[in-house]
Design a protein around this motif. Structure first.
Motif, PDB file in Angstrom:
ATOM      1  N   THR A 198       0.842  -1.196   0.000  1.00  0.00           N
ATOM      2  CA  THR A 198       0.000   0.000   0.000  1.00  0.00           C
ATOM      3  C   THR A 198       0.877   1.247   0.000  1.00  0.00           C
ATOM      4  O   THR A 198       1.782   1.386   0.827  1.00  0.00           O
TER       5      THR A 198
ATOM      6  N   LYS B  29       0.798   5.737  -0.799  1.00  0.00           N
ATOM      7  CA  LYS B  29      -0.020   6.942  -0.929  1.00  0.00           C
ATOM      8  C   LYS B  29       0.610   7.889  -1.939  1.00  0.00           C
ATOM      9  O   LYS B  29       1.820   8.082  -1.949  1.00  0.00           O
ATOM     10  N   GLN B  30      -0.244   8.462  -2.778  1.00  0.00           N
ATOM     11  CA  GLN B  30       0.193   9.426  -3.781  1.00  0.00           C
ATOM     12  C   GLN B  30      -0.589  10.729  -3.633  1.00  0.00           C
ATOM     13  O   GLN B  30      -1.782  10.716  -3.340  1.00  0.00           O
ATOM     14  N   ARG B  31       0.114  11.857  -3.861  1.00  0.00           N
ATOM     15  CA  ARG B  31      -0.518  13.176  -3.759  1.00  0.00           C
ATOM     16  C   ARG B  31      -0.553  13.827  -5.146  1.00  0.00           C
ATOM     17  O   ARG B  31       0.449  13.885  -5.844  1.00  0.00           O
ATOM     18  N   ASN B  32      -1.727  14.305  -5.506  1.00  0.00           N
ATOM     19  CA  ASN B  32      -1.890  14.993  -6.779  1.00  0.00           C
ATOM     20  C   ASN B  32      -1.233  16.368  -6.702  1.00  0.00           C
ATOM     21  O   ASN B  32      -1.462  17.139  -5.760  1.00  0.00           O
TER      22      ASN B  32
ATOM     23  N   GLN C 259      -4.780  16.344  -3.568  1.00  0.00           N
ATOM     24  CA  GLN C 259      -5.521  15.257  -2.932  1.00  0.00           C
ATOM     25  C   GLN C 259      -4.632  14.017  -2.824  1.00  0.00           C
ATOM     26  O   GLN C 259      -3.804  13.755  -3.703  1.00  0.00           O
TER      27      GLN C 259
ATOM     28  N   ARG D 102      -4.345   9.929  -2.520  1.00  0.00           N
ATOM     29  CA  ARG D 102      -5.046   8.676  -2.797  1.00  0.00           C
ATOM     30  C   ARG D 102      -4.152   7.500  -2.431  1.00  0.00           C
ATOM     31  O   ARG D 102      -2.916   7.606  -2.431  1.00  0.00           O
ATOM     32  N   THR D 103      -4.789   6.368  -2.116  1.00  0.00           N
ATOM     33  CA  THR D 103      -4.067   5.158  -1.711  1.00  0.00           C
ATOM     34  C   THR D 103      -4.031   4.178  -2.876  1.00  0.00           C
ATOM     35  O   THR D 103      -5.057   3.882  -3.488  1.00  0.00           O
ATOM     36  N   ILE D 104      -2.844   3.699  -3.193  1.00  0.00           N
ATOM     37  CA  ILE D 104      -2.647   2.752  -4.291  1.00  0.00           C
ATOM     38  C   ILE D 104      -2.134   1.443  -3.711  1.00  0.00           C
ATOM     39  O   ILE D 104      -1.242   1.419  -2.854  1.00  0.00           O
TER      40      ILE D 104
END
Length: 430
Positions: free
Chosen positions: A274, A276-279, A284, A286-288
């Motif tokens: 798991t 996490k990425q930030r736009n 925002q 999101r979890t990948i």
């Protein structure tokens, strides 16, 4: 007229010792030139030159490979009457192969016949493992004698009653029966990870069924568990219809089944990472989840696919060619493709061997693999004992040589009257 030899010139007369080799008819020009024996040093130099010149070595190996399996032409040079006799032998061998094919087909039908007779026994074994019923007194006594041997000091009835009293305290059936049996069977045990073991604890039964065509199906029965929804996992092995040159059935391919995992966390064939990425624009987060395949026993139900034929695999070949053109390094890809072919062959061979082991060893002797008794038949202890005996003899010879060396050194010390002390040799670990 020949000039006479003068006095004092007899040593110049034409004799075998002073006649030149160019003289016509001389025996010396017929003699073979002296050959220089090859020394170890020359062989080593040649080997080093070959190792430092891979192009030459590759050319030699390629030439030798072309000679493998080539016909010597001996048969073509035989007289026609001898060739006709060989043709007759070939005809007789063809009749023999037909009988071998009939034998293998009848043997396959015979195995299917006795498999049906074994079915009630395997069904009783399944009920005992699951705890659906208890063994009879006679079965308990017969099994005890097979495990512990005959004991005349204690009455049989007392031992049977003692077993029945403690049976109620035991858990239902035989826990982890098939898991333990699989873990004792190499190389199957090498495929089982810790996560696999948690899922295989729910394995209730393993059985086998023959197909109408040459082949067999392995069936793994599971009780309800938290890993997948399947009640049965199957693996089917198919043989070719025609027999091979040796007269046996030839393995063709295997087909597995799809495992309906309840979720990715309980899928033991993958790991879930798991992140996490930030736009950058909306900020925002999101979890990948990244799914990575890992080695697992349950990959057994997704067997490797053999290479497709030219007709069936044209589309796949075009895709591979397109991907190869887009690659940066074509040479590396060709090397990887060769390694991939070798790895595929090894995986196909291992997949077939595991299926045969489960069919021929695990299912017929499941209780012996559970207790570990079958392990003693997997190794030849006689050869190991013989090796140990030779090692002991070698050790004795070494000790004798050491004693002789020490005695010689002692004698030399006494002879020279020097107070030298013999240094012990290094101990050799066994």
């Amino acid at each position: 007229m020949t000039t006479p030899i003068k006095k004092g010139e007899i040593e110049q007369a034409p004799t075998p010792q002073n006649t030149p080799a160019s003289v016509s008819g001389s025996y010396l020009n017929k003699a073979q030139p002296p050959s220089i024996p090859t020394t170890i040093k020359e062989d080593e130099e040649l080997r080093q030159k070959l190792l430092t010149n891979p192009v030459l070595l590759s050319a030699i190996q390629g030439k030798l490979n072309t000679l493998i399996g080539q016909d010597s032409g001996y048969f073509d040079q035989l007289p026609m009457i001898v060739k006709n006799r060989v043709y007759g032998l070939k005809s007789l061998q063809e009749e023999q192969l037909k009988l071998d094919m009939d034998f293998q087909r009848e043997l396959f039908e015979l195995e299917k016949k006795y498999q049906k007779k074994l079915k009630p026994l395997y069904e009783s074994r399944r009920e005992l493992v699951k705890g659906l019923k208890e063994p009879s007194k006679q079965q308990i006594e017969d099994g005890r004698i097979l495990v512990e041997g005959e004991d005349d000091d204690e009455p049989k009835e007392d031992k049977i009653e003692e077993v029945e009293e403690t049976a109620e305290e035991d858990s239902e059936g035989i826990p982890s029966f098939w898991l333990t049996a699989l873990e004792n069977l190499n190389p199957v045990s090498d495929l089982i990870s810790d996560r696999d073991a948690d899922a295989l604890k729910f394995l209730d039964n393993v059985r086998m069924e023959y197909l109408k065509t040459p082949g067999f199906k392995l069936i793994f029965e599971f009780k309800p568990n938290e890993f997948f929804k399947n009640e049965e996992l199957t693996k089917t092995y198919y043989y070719q219809k025609e027999l091979g040159y040796s007269g046996d059935f030839i393995y063709d391919h295997a087909e597995g089944c799809e495992i309906d995992w309840k979720d990715n966390e309980h899928n033991v064939t993958i790991t879930v990472e798991t992140r996490k990425q930030r736009n950058k624009h909306t900020m925002q987060v999101r979890t990948i989840k990244k799914l990575t395949p890992i080695d697992s026993f349950f990959n057994f139900f997704d067997p490797p696919k053999p290479p497709a034929s030219d007709e069936d695999g044209e589309e796949e070949k075009e895709d591979k060619d397109a991907s190869a053109q887009n690659a940066e390094n074509e040479g590396d890809e060709e090397g990887d493709e060769g390694e991939g072919d070798t790895d595929l062959e090894q995986r196909l061979q291992m997949d077939y061997e595991v299926g045969e082991l489960i069919k021929d060893k695990l299912i017929p002797r499941a209780v012996d693999w559970f207790t570990g008794e079958a392990l003693q038949y997997e190794y030849d202890n006689g050869e190991e004992e013989e090796d140990d005996e030779f090692n002991e003899e070698d050790e004795e010879d070494e000790e004798d040589e050491e004693d002789e060396d020490e005695s010689k050194e002692g004698d030399d010390a006494d002879h020279t009257k020097k107070a030298t002390k013999v240094q012990p040799q290094e101990c050799k670990q066994q």
